[in-house]
Motif scaffolding. Sequence first.
Motif, PDB file in Angstrom:
ATOM      1  N   TYR A  37      22.348  60.065  15.606  1.00 58.34           N
ATOM      2  CA  TYR A  37      22.003  61.425  16.014  1.00 58.34           C
ATOM      3  C   TYR A  37      22.328  61.679  17.478  1.00 58.34           C
ATOM      4  CZ  TYR A  37      19.277  65.552  14.588  1.00 58.34           C
ATOM      5  OH  TYR A  37      18.885  66.799  14.213  1.00 58.34           O
ATOM      6  N   TRP A  38      22.333  60.598  18.290  1.00 58.88           N
ATOM      7  CA  TRP A  38      22.550  60.719  19.731  1.00 58.88           C
ATOM      8  C   TRP A  38      24.020  60.598  20.133  1.00 58.88           C
ATOM      9  CZ3 TRP A  38      18.528  62.290  22.564  1.00 58.88           C
ATOM     10  CH2 TRP A  38      17.230  62.043  22.097  1.00 58.88           C
ATOM     11  N   ASP A  39      24.935  60.543  19.189  1.00 56.84           N
ATOM     12  CA  ASP A  39      26.328  60.242  19.520  1.00 56.84           C
ATOM     13  C   ASP A  39      26.919  61.172  20.576  1.00 56.84           C
ATOM     14  OD1 ASP A  39      26.578  58.010  17.957  1.00 56.84           O
ATOM     15  OD2 ASP A  39      28.267  58.750  16.793  1.00 56.84           O
ATOM     16  N   TRP A  40      26.760  62.483  20.388  1.00 55.92           N
ATOM     17  CA  TRP A  40      27.343  63.418  21.362  1.00 55.92           C
ATOM     18  C   TRP A  40      26.674  63.268  22.723  1.00 55.92           C
ATOM     19  CZ3 TRP A  40      31.697  64.303  19.627  1.00 55.92           C
ATOM     20  CH2 TRP A  40      31.982  64.907  18.401  1.00 55.92           C
ATOM     21  N   VAL A  41      25.383  63.034  22.734  1.00 59.98           N
ATOM     22  CA  VAL A  41      24.663  62.842  23.996  1.00 59.98           C
ATOM     23  C   VAL A  41      25.181  61.598  24.712  1.00 59.98           C
ATOM     24  CG1 VAL A  41      22.418  62.296  25.023  1.00 59.98           C
ATOM     25  CG2 VAL A  41      22.581  64.055  23.253  1.00 59.98           C
ATOM     26  N   CYS A  42      25.280  60.486  23.977  1.00 64.21           N
ATOM     27  CA  CYS A  42      25.732  59.242  24.597  1.00 64.21           C
ATOM     28  C   CYS A  42      27.148  59.365  25.141  1.00 64.21           C
ATOM     29  CB  CYS A  42      25.651  58.097  23.590  1.00 64.21           C
ATOM     30  SG  CYS A  42      23.947  57.642  23.157  1.00 64.21           S
ATOM     31  N   GLY A  43      27.999  60.075  24.418  1.00 60.14           N
ATOM     32  CA  GLY A  43      29.372  60.250  24.866  1.00 60.14           C
ATOM     33  C   GLY A  43      29.494  61.080  26.126  1.00 60.14           C
ATOM     34  N   THR A 169      29.112  67.548  11.614  1.00 55.24           N
ATOM     35  CA  THR A 169      29.489  67.961  12.963  1.00 55.24           C
ATOM     36  C   THR A 169      29.953  66.822  13.856  1.00 55.24           C
ATOM     37  OG1 THR A 169      27.155  67.797  13.558  1.00 55.24           O
ATOM     38  CG2 THR A 169      27.978  69.972  12.965  1.00 55.24           C
ATOM     39  N   TYR A 170      29.772  65.577  13.409  1.00 61.21           N
ATOM     40  CA  TYR A 170      30.159  64.443  14.249  1.00 61.21           C
ATOM     41  C   TYR A 170      31.562  63.953  13.893  1.00 61.21           C
ATOM     42  CZ  TYR A 170      25.244  64.188  15.644  1.00 61.21           C
ATOM     43  OH  TYR A 170      23.995  64.481  16.144  1.00 61.21           O
ATOM     44  N   ARG A 171      31.991  62.886  14.543  1.00 56.51           N
ATOM     45  CA  ARG A 171      33.280  62.276  14.200  1.00 56.51           C
ATOM     46  C   ARG A 171      33.218  61.715  12.784  1.00 56.51           C
ATOM     47  NH1 ARG A 171      32.342  60.825  19.628  1.00 56.51           N
ATOM     48  NH2 ARG A 171      31.047  59.127  18.859  1.00 56.51           N
ATOM     49  N   ARG A 176      30.183  59.623   8.021  1.00 53.79           N
ATOM     50  CA  ARG A 176      30.034  58.719   6.879  1.00 53.79           C
ATOM     51  C   ARG A 176      28.745  57.905   6.999  1.00 53.79           C
ATOM     52  NH1 ARG A 176      35.682  58.265   7.677  1.00 53.79           N
ATOM     53  NH2 ARG A 176      35.418  56.387   8.944  1.00 53.79           N
ATOM     54  N   SER A 177      28.441  57.472   8.215  1.00 54.78           N
ATOM     55  CA  SER A 177      27.217  56.704   8.423  1.00 54.78           C
ATOM     56  C   SER A 177      25.981  57.562   8.153  1.00 54.78           C
ATOM     57  CB  SER A 177      27.185  56.160   9.856  1.00 54.78           C
ATOM     58  OG  SER A 177      26.047  55.366  10.067  1.00 54.78           O
ATOM     59  N   PHE A 178      26.023  58.822   8.580  1.00 56.41           N
ATOM     60  CA  PHE A 178      24.945  59.755   8.306  1.00 56.41           C
ATOM     61  C   PHE A 178      24.710  59.889   6.801  1.00 56.41           C
ATOM     62  CE2 PHE A 178      24.188  62.072  12.350  1.00 56.41           C
ATOM     63  CZ  PHE A 178      22.869  62.460  12.123  1.00 56.41           C
ATOM     64  N   THR A 179      25.801  60.049   6.046  1.00 59.22           N
ATOM     65  CA  THR A 179      25.690  60.218   4.596  1.00 59.22           C
ATOM     66  C   THR A 179      25.072  58.986   3.953  1.00 59.22           C
ATOM     67  OG1 THR A 179      27.607  61.701   4.546  1.00 59.22           O
ATOM     68  CG2 THR A 179      26.984  60.664   2.477  1.00 59.22           C
ATOM     69  N   ALA A 180      25.506  57.794   4.389  1.00 60.54           N
ATOM     70  CA  ALA A 180      24.951  56.552   3.838  1.00 60.54           C
ATOM     71  C   ALA A 180      23.468  56.420   4.176  1.00 60.54           C
ATOM     72  CB  ALA A 180      25.733  55.360   4.380  1.00 60.54           C
ATOM     73  N   PHE A 181      23.095  56.842   5.358  1.00 62.83           N
ATOM     74  CA  PHE A 181      21.694  56.778   5.779  1.00 62.83           C
ATOM     75  C   PHE A 181      20.827  57.661   4.882  1.00 62.83           C
ATOM     76  CE2 PHE A 181      18.106  58.226   8.376  1.00 62.83           C
ATOM     77  CZ  PHE A 181      17.665  57.067   8.976  1.00 62.83           C
TER      78      PHE A 181
END
Length: 299
Positions: A37-43, A169-171, A176-181
């Motif tokens: 969930y934090w991907d855009w923030v971390c980037g 909305t992410y890369r 894909r990781s979101f969907t698996a989660f």
Amino acid sequence: MLHERPDGSRIEVAVDIPPQAQRIVLLNNGMGMPHEYWDWVCGALPADMGYVRFNPPGYGLSTPTTHYGLERHFALLQELRETYTVGLPLVLAGHSLGGYLVAAYASFHPGAAEGVSAVVMVDATDVAQLRSSRRSEGDRWFHQSMLMERVYALAGLSAFRPALNKNQTYRPDTNRSFTAFGAEPRTWAMTHRDYRDAMTYPALTALDVPLSVVTAENNQGDNAEHHAVQAKMAALAKSSRHHIIDGADHESLLTVQAYAETVAEVIAGEPPAERTGSERRQSAGDRPAAKTAACAERS
């Protein structure tokens, strides 16, 4: 990456601490959300700021546990900072229930505020308001929705009708990781558990570290009530700042890149100083979120 705990259980973590890091942020997800969930923030964090983010027990690849609760979560936060933050100044940031959890840790856990330069609560949950909603229509809806999401996951339908990150909305790899989660039935059982636990958590009364509160302007429900609750959180600390991001809702604060970059600016910015009077200003910049991010400081 899996962090092994003293009892042999494992916690899924993502750690990025560059050699030039001068400070670190420990990121706490919202209820039922993965650390991605934090991907855009971390980037969007500056080069001198590292980060640690994680999935609590039962989520993602983290080992499940029958009993969890507030004290066990505080112990996990303490363990992660002792393992990864290497004595650097620490910012604690959390979204939704995670915002409450990092503030409660800094407030209630013995010695936790030491070395913490700031707390950032991103559209954080007010547990007193949550407790007052017990047996309301919204409370019944949440229980029913968690049950149905678990049924969808058990039936294998969540991969086709994701409950999280519907707009992808992410890369692609993060999507894909979101969907698996979300397709894991245990995710929804843990979310239901955490929701019940949150009903028992003590309300925050004071915070002895600089505090930034980030609020989504476009809340589901009554915006005026939501903003009043968020302003009450900003009053927890003598040194505080309240940012309202126009156009963002509770989830898009992190899932829309422009809004998430504004959240990253708040996390990486100078902690608010204790001041007299009040000030409201527009954030500078030419990105959509930056144009509309209103910021108020209070004494």
